[in-house]
Design a protein around this motif. Structure first.
Motif: not given
Lengths: 116, 116
Positions: B85-113
């Motif tokens: 399970d050792s890995a980099l765990y990344l969190c992301a957020s987006s305006r919605g989940t529909s995949g439309r133009q405004g739903d780009t995912q933005y990522f955090g820097p991650g936690t190295r576990l």
């Protein structure tokens, strides 16, 4: 299912060289296409995107054109810099319908190293 | 992009420990994601939350337990992990989940576990 295939890395270039990183995809719908970049020790950053066929995404001197006929979204830059050294990920996302959501599917990533 | 933060940035734990990863987004988004990035493998989507409701569990083992108390915060509770399970765990957020133009995912820097 949906998938993204990137050219195998690592890619090593001299500063000011021309860069191409190939990306092709398979998708059941009409995807939006993305390039993300991951600098050492950091998370992913959106580099550019294109949401429909023939769109060109561009940012920081990088460009990629959505080619539906060849199902490709190749990343290019005319003159790379040492600071461009990073891992580049191609990704696609299908607009959701019904109860599904727009899942982001990534390629395996391409390591780019630019030497002075 | 500094709109998504993750803590801690690095974590070392034994297989019998219990720990939690935290993600916070300051973008006013409604959807949040956990990804796992292992060496030489494509990013793997683990969980998706939309308006604090889990909408996707991508066949993740029960030793990973997500929690989304509000649209700005996302946790990943870890217990009895394995070395793989050792890995980099990344969190992301987006305006919605529909995949439309405004739903780009933005990522955090991650936690190295690292799991010992």
């Amino acid at each position: 299912g949906d998938s993204v295939t990137q050219m195998e890395g690592p890619v090593t270039l001299s500063e000011e060289a021309f860069l191409t990183i190939n990306c092709t995809y398979t998708a059941t719908g009409y995807p939006s296409l993305f390039w993300y970049v991951q600098y050492p020790g950091e998370g992913l950053q959106l580099l550019l995107k294109a949401t429909k066929a023939d769109d060109k995404g561009s940012n920081k001197g990088f460009e990629a054109t959505y080619r539906k006929e060849t199902t490709s979204f190749h990343l290019e830059k005319g003159s790379v810099q040492v600071s461009d050294s990073a891992v580049y990920f191609c990704a696609l996302r299908i607009s959701a319908g019904g109860t599904s959501y727009g899942k982001l599917t990534f390629g395996q990533g391409t390591i780019l190293t630019v030497h002075p | 992009e500094t709109g998504v933060t993750q803590t801690p940035r690095h974590l070392v734990m034994g297989m019998t420990n219990k720990k939690s990863l935290k993600c916070e987004q300051h973008l006013g988004h409604n959807a949040m994601y956990w990804y796992k990035q292992s060496a030489k493998k494509p990013l793997e989507l683990m969980f998706v939350y939309s308006l604090e409701e889990r909408v996707e569990n991508n066949s993740v083992p029960s030793r990973f337990s997500p929690e989304c108390p509000n649209s700005s915060h996302l946790f990943l509770h870890l217990h009895t992990l394995q070395p793989e399970d050792s890995a980099l765990y990344l969190c992301a957020s987006s305006r919605g989940t529909s995949g439309r133009q405004g739903d780009t995912q933005y990522f955090g820097p991650g936690t190295r576990l690292t799991v010992l």
